[in-house]
Design a protein around this motif. Structure first.
Motif, PDB file in Angstrom:
ATOM      1  N   VAL A  48      53.850 -92.574   8.641  1.00  0.00           N
ATOM      2  CA  VAL A  48      55.243 -92.980   8.544  1.00  0.00           C
ATOM      3  C   VAL A  48      55.896 -92.971   9.926  1.00  0.00           C
ATOM      4  O   VAL A  48      56.574 -93.916  10.324  1.00  0.00           O
ATOM      5  CB  VAL A  48      56.001 -92.058   7.567  1.00  0.00           C
ATOM      6  N   GLY A  49      55.688 -91.898  10.686  1.00  0.00           N
ATOM      7  CA  GLY A  49      56.289 -91.785  12.014  1.00  0.00           C
ATOM      8  C   GLY A  49      55.912 -90.453  12.649  1.00  0.00           C
ATOM      9  O   GLY A  49      55.171 -89.642  12.076  1.00  0.00           O
ATOM     10  N   ARG A  50      56.437 -90.202  13.852  1.00  0.00           N
ATOM     11  CA  ARG A  50      56.110 -88.968  14.576  1.00  0.00           C
ATOM     12  C   ARG A  50      57.391 -88.344  15.085  1.00  0.00           C
ATOM     13  O   ARG A  50      58.264 -89.018  15.627  1.00  0.00           O
ATOM     14  CB  ARG A  50      55.176 -89.250  15.747  1.00  0.00           C
ATOM     15  N   LEU A  51      57.471 -87.010  14.876  1.00  0.00           N
ATOM     16  CA  LEU A  51      58.602 -86.261  15.399  1.00  0.00           C
ATOM     17  C   LEU A  51      58.173 -85.601  16.725  1.00  0.00           C
ATOM     18  O   LEU A  51      57.064 -85.074  16.839  1.00  0.00           O
ATOM     19  CB  LEU A  51      59.039 -85.179  14.396  1.00  0.00           C
ATOM     20  N   GLY A  56      51.583 -75.937  22.128  1.00  0.00           N
ATOM     21  CA  GLY A  56      51.420 -75.517  20.728  1.00  0.00           C
ATOM     22  C   GLY A  56      52.362 -74.425  20.298  1.00  0.00           C
ATOM     23  O   GLY A  56      52.194 -73.872  19.204  1.00  0.00           O
ATOM     24  N   ASN A  57      53.371 -74.094  21.052  1.00  0.00           N
ATOM     25  CA  ASN A  57      54.319 -73.040  20.657  1.00  0.00           C
ATOM     26  C   ASN A  57      55.417 -73.568  19.730  1.00  0.00           C
ATOM     27  O   ASN A  57      56.178 -72.784  19.171  1.00  0.00           O
ATOM     28  CB  ASN A  57      54.942 -72.413  21.903  1.00  0.00           C
ATOM     29  N   ILE A  58      55.510 -74.859  19.630  1.00  0.00           N
ATOM     30  CA  ILE A  58      56.572 -75.419  18.780  1.00  0.00           C
ATOM     31  C   ILE A  58      55.955 -75.875  17.444  1.00  0.00           C
ATOM     32  O   ILE A  58      54.887 -76.500  17.409  1.00  0.00           O
ATOM     33  CB  ILE A  58      57.245 -76.608  19.480  1.00  0.00           C
ATOM     34  N   LYS A 115      51.998 -79.398  14.295  1.00  0.00           N
ATOM     35  CA  LYS A 115      51.762 -79.343  15.754  1.00  0.00           C
ATOM     36  C   LYS A 115      52.148 -80.659  16.414  1.00  0.00           C
ATOM     37  O   LYS A 115      52.873 -80.678  17.407  1.00  0.00           O
ATOM     38  CB  LYS A 115      50.293 -79.041  16.024  1.00  0.00           C
ATOM     39  N   SER A 116      51.663 -81.788  15.850  1.00  0.00           N
ATOM     40  CA  SER A 116      51.923 -83.079  16.487  1.00  0.00           C
ATOM     41  C   SER A 116      53.210 -83.713  16.017  1.00  0.00           C
ATOM     42  O   SER A 116      53.765 -84.581  16.687  1.00  0.00           O
ATOM     43  CB  SER A 116      50.754 -84.036  16.213  1.00  0.00           C
ATOM     44  N   GLY A 117      53.700 -83.350  14.842  1.00  0.00           N
ATOM     45  CA  GLY A 117      54.910 -83.934  14.280  1.00  0.00           C
ATOM     46  C   GLY A 117      54.679 -85.246  13.572  1.00  0.00           C
ATOM     47  O   GLY A 117      55.641 -85.946  13.242  1.00  0.00           O
ATOM     48  N   ASN A 118      53.401 -85.595  13.330  1.00  0.00           N
ATOM     49  CA  ASN A 118      53.110 -86.844  12.632  1.00  0.00           C
ATOM     50  C   ASN A 118      53.409 -86.697  11.132  1.00  0.00           C
ATOM     51  O   ASN A 118      53.004 -85.707  10.505  1.00  0.00           O
ATOM     52  CB  ASN A 118      51.655 -87.246  12.835  1.00  0.00           C
TER      53      ASN A 118
END
Length: 792
Positions: free
Chosen positions: A74-77, A86-88, A106-109
């Motif tokens: 759908v998208g990436r944050l 990797g702390n977020i 981790k990636s926000g995908n």
């Protein structure tokens, strides 16, 4: 189907390319770096501090109905504070989070794990947030974004109704609107052409057409004729994608009916109608029917018939049968075959309602010739007159001719006629008729005073066809002859007073004559010649058909003669005149000084001391009334008063019993046992009464029981008193019981006072002191004998 699958796959590929381009554009357009320490000046020098935002976006897109093997990206944050160590940790919440949409922390995908349907739900609202992976502390405020489901053409158009019905008048102009059909498409109307519909006609050409954009069906041919074809079936298609190839479609059926207009005139199927009618038909009888055909229906096909010409217009008429749309020819007057044998009519049939739009198609009427032949009928004889009236004198000799009737056969054969009298109209057979010539004669003498008119019926029958007969009424008047003498009009009885004056009128008489007034217009009253000089009464003719009787002398006496008979002669004015002698009865009565009659009997002068009948009846009535009163009084005296308490026949309690023998004292075993004093019904608590009805059954109180057979009278009496006081059903009065038989050997001796005045007893009554307070008075009287003797 293959083409549809290929088209579907191509659309998915195009959607993926569009989606990738959208994501790239979204990142380029909506990703913003963090701005630190940036200030903006607002109005009037106010310093506004802009909040720190890690990312800003509006919406993501995902294509619907995707059926690929892998979840759809759908998208990436991404946050600008994410250094990639990797702390977020990215967190996704909101509608469908974790179920439909999942995020790689981790990636926000963001991926869609399920196939989406835009028609079920068009968009989802989600919330994204970046937190510290170790402490879960929010690093930035949460932000909302929308995931929109991108539409594909996966829904065909659907009409509101599966079948439509419409009407349009026949012969309508080209382009006349018939009906509008409407279809709907569930796809997104704002995206592409998935919901853009185009209408077309699949069946129904060349009669009808449809507007591509509105779905309005219109007529395509002029002068469509309902009589040629009334109903049409039209199939309309609605196709999306603007009607281009690859679009989905739906169809509906429309039934179109042409309604009728009056565009056809009535027409007779033939030019001449042949009919026939018998001359014996009666007016109103149907002769025949004609019908003009009109292919129109309803009020447009209504036809009215009329006779517009012909030599039979006066003899026939025509009416309209609106149920069958036929013209009914009926007979108007009686026909005569011998006079006219055929008639001709000109009949017109015209429409009742005419449409001005089609007046040029007229005229809306048609004519036909109707020829009617009159058939000869075997008619019955016809009398020359509808009725006959004859006269004959009463007392005429037998065989006198009364009159003559005549009938003839109207047919060409002119059969001979025979005559007869209907004997139901001449039961006493006063008349006879000559069968050949119709002469009516008398059989016996007629009496006008009995029957003044004779109404008979005469039959005329053809000799060779006896079933053909005619009937005519004949009225015969009996002419009066002066054969009845006048008589008194009533049974007169005259009264004259004893003290009547000379020439005093006391009665007026009149006469009656059975003959007609022509034979006695005036009555003449007179006395017979032999008593014309009657010394008592005289007669005066008033010359108005009445006469007055007068007293000739004074002084009549009931003792000498109380009844007179006066003969009176009455003559009429007929030719020859008739007369009769009638006797008038005259009674002598007693009258007062004013001439009012008191009595006409002679008995009061003979039995002066007698009683009248009314007085005797009154005396007898008084005697009868007195006898009835005496009988009633004696009956009431003998009637016994019914006791209030019902005693059984064998019940001996509470009765007054007297014993003349005192007995031999307590030692006498034959004495009356005290047990008889007990009340067996009282033990059960019930004493039958007539004056009251006990409300409940009395039950003996516990502890109270009847006294045993004991000589202790005090205990026995106390027990009975206590029972009576506690018994609600006991009578409200005392019952008297006397016990005079004491037995033998009693220590107390006799309690009776019958011999106390003459017997000197030495008995000691001191023991009465021990019998209780109820016997104290008795003990005082008898217990102290010595004291009594001393005092005496």
């Amino acid at each position: 189907m293959k083409e549809d699958h290929c088209l579907h796959a191509a659309l998915i590929c195009l959607g993926m390319l569009y989606y990738s381009h959208a994501i790239t554009t979204e990142k380029l357009n909506h990703t913003r770096p963090s701005l630190h320490g940036h200030h903006e000046k607002g109005k009037e020098g106010q310093v506004l501090h802009r909040s720190k935002r890690g990312w800003v976006w509006n919406q993501f897109f995902v294509i619907e109905e995707y059926t690929g093997p892998d979840p759809v990206l759908v998208g990436r944050l991404h946050s600008d504070i994410d250094s990639g160590d990797g702390n977020i940790k990215y967190i996704l919440s909101g509608e469908g989070a974790g179920i439909i949409f999942v995020i790689d922390d981790k990636s926000g995908n963001i991926h869609a794990t399920k196939t989406l349907d835009r028609e079920e739900r068009a968009q989802y609202t989600l919330t994204a947030q970046a937190v510290d992976r170790n402490t879960n502390r929010p690093l930035e405020p949460p932000s909302e974004f929308i995931v929109k489901v991108q539409d594909i053409n996966d829904n065909p158009p659907e009409f509101l109704h599966e079948n439509y019905h419409a009407n349009v008048p026949e012969r309508s102009n080209v382009g006349t609107s018939v009906i509008q059909v409407t279809a709907s498409d569930a796809d997104d109307p704002t995206y592409g052409n998935s919901a853009k519909l185009v209408y077309s006609i699949l069946e129904g050409q060349p009669y009808f057409s449809v507007e591509a954009q509105t779905g309005i069906i219109r007529t395509a041919l002029p002068n469509m004729d309902r009589e040629a074809k009334e109903e049409y079936h039209v199939v309309i298609q609605a196709k999306d994608m603007g009607g281009h190839m690859g679009g989905l479609s739906g169809t509906t059926k429309v039934t179109i009916t042409l309604t009728d207009v009056n565009d056809n005139p009535p027409k007779f199927p033939q030019s001449v109608y042949q009919m026939s009618v018998s001359e014996a038909a009666v007016p109103g009888e149907e002769v025949g029917r004609v019908k003009a055909k009109d292919p129109d229906i309803g009020e447009n096909g209504l036809v009215a018939y009329s006779i517009i010409d012909g030599d039979g217009m006066d003899m026939f008429e025509i009416t309209t049968d609106y149920e069958t749309q036929e013209g009914v020819v009926k007979l108007k007057k009686l026909l005569d075959f011998e006079t006219k044998k055929s008639y001709s009519l000109k009949v017109e049939a015209a429409n009742v309602h005419i449409d001005p739009k089609f007046i040029s198609n007229g005229p809306f009427k048609d004519t036909v010739t109707v020829k009617i032949a009159v058939e000869d009928a075997d008619e019955p004889p016809v009398f020359l007159k509808p009725s006959y009236i004859f006269e004959v004198q009463e007392n005429a000799a037998s065989g006198t001719v009364v009159g003559k009737v005549h009938a003839k056969d109207p047919d060409a054969a002119n059969s001979a006629i025979r005559y007869s009298i209907d004997r139901h109209t001449d039961l006493e057979r006063f008349f006879i008729i000559n069968a050949e010539d119709g002469n009516i004669k008398t059989i016996k003498a007629l009496d006008r005073e009995e029957i003044a008119w004779h109404n008979i019926s005469v039959f005329a029958v053809e000799v060779h066809k006896q079933h053909q007969e005619a009937k005519v009424p004949v009225a015969i008047k009996v002419v009066d002859v002066n054969d009845n003498a006048p008589k008194f009009a009533a049974a007169y009885e005259a009264f004259v007073c004893e003290n009547a004056r000379s020439n005093q009128q006391f009665i007026t008489i009149s006469a009656d004559d059975k003959d007609d007034s022509a034979n006695g217009p005036r009555f003449i009253f007179s006395l017979p010649p032999e008593i014309i000089h009657n010394p008592n009464f005289t007669l005066r003719d008033n010359r108005d058909n009445t006469a007055s009787v007068l007293v000739r002398r004074e002084g009549f006496s009931r003792q000498k003669q109380d009844l007179y008979l006066l003969p009176i002669v009455i003559s009429d004015g007929g030719l020859p005149p008739m007369s009769s002698t009638n006797t008038l009865t005259i009674r002598v009565c007693g009258c007062d000084s004013n001439g009012s009659m008191l009595s006409c009997n002679a008995e009061p002068y003979i039995l002066n001391a007698g009683l009248s009948t009314g007085a005797l009846i009154a005396i007898l009535a008084c005697i009868v009334i007195l006898l009835v009163i005496v009988v009633l009084f004696v009956t009431l005296k003998r009637q016994k008063k019914e006791p209030l308490i019902v005693f059984e026949e064998e019940d001996v309690r509470e009765n007054i019993i007297t014993y003349d023998d005192e007995g031999g004292g307590e030692e006498d075993t034959e004495a009356f046992d005290i047990a008889t004093l007990q009340n067996p019904d009282g033990i059960n608590g019930f004493i039958p009464r007539k004056d009251i009805k006990p409300e409940y059954q009395y039950m003996p109180r516990p502890g109270l029981r009847p006294a045993p057979n004991s000589v202790d009278v005090d205990d026995f009496i106390n027990t009975r008193i206590q029972e009576a006081d506690n018994d609600p059903t006991a009578p409200p009065y005392d019952s008297i019981q006397i016990y005079g038989y004491e037995g033998r050997g009693s220590v107390a001796g006799s309690l009776s006072s019958l011999e106390s005045a003459t017997t000197d007893s030495d008995l000691d009554y001191d023991y009465l002191q021990n019998w209780g307070p109820r016997f104290k008075k008795l003990a005082d009287l008898y217990g102290s004998k010595d004291t009594f003797d001393d005092d005496s």
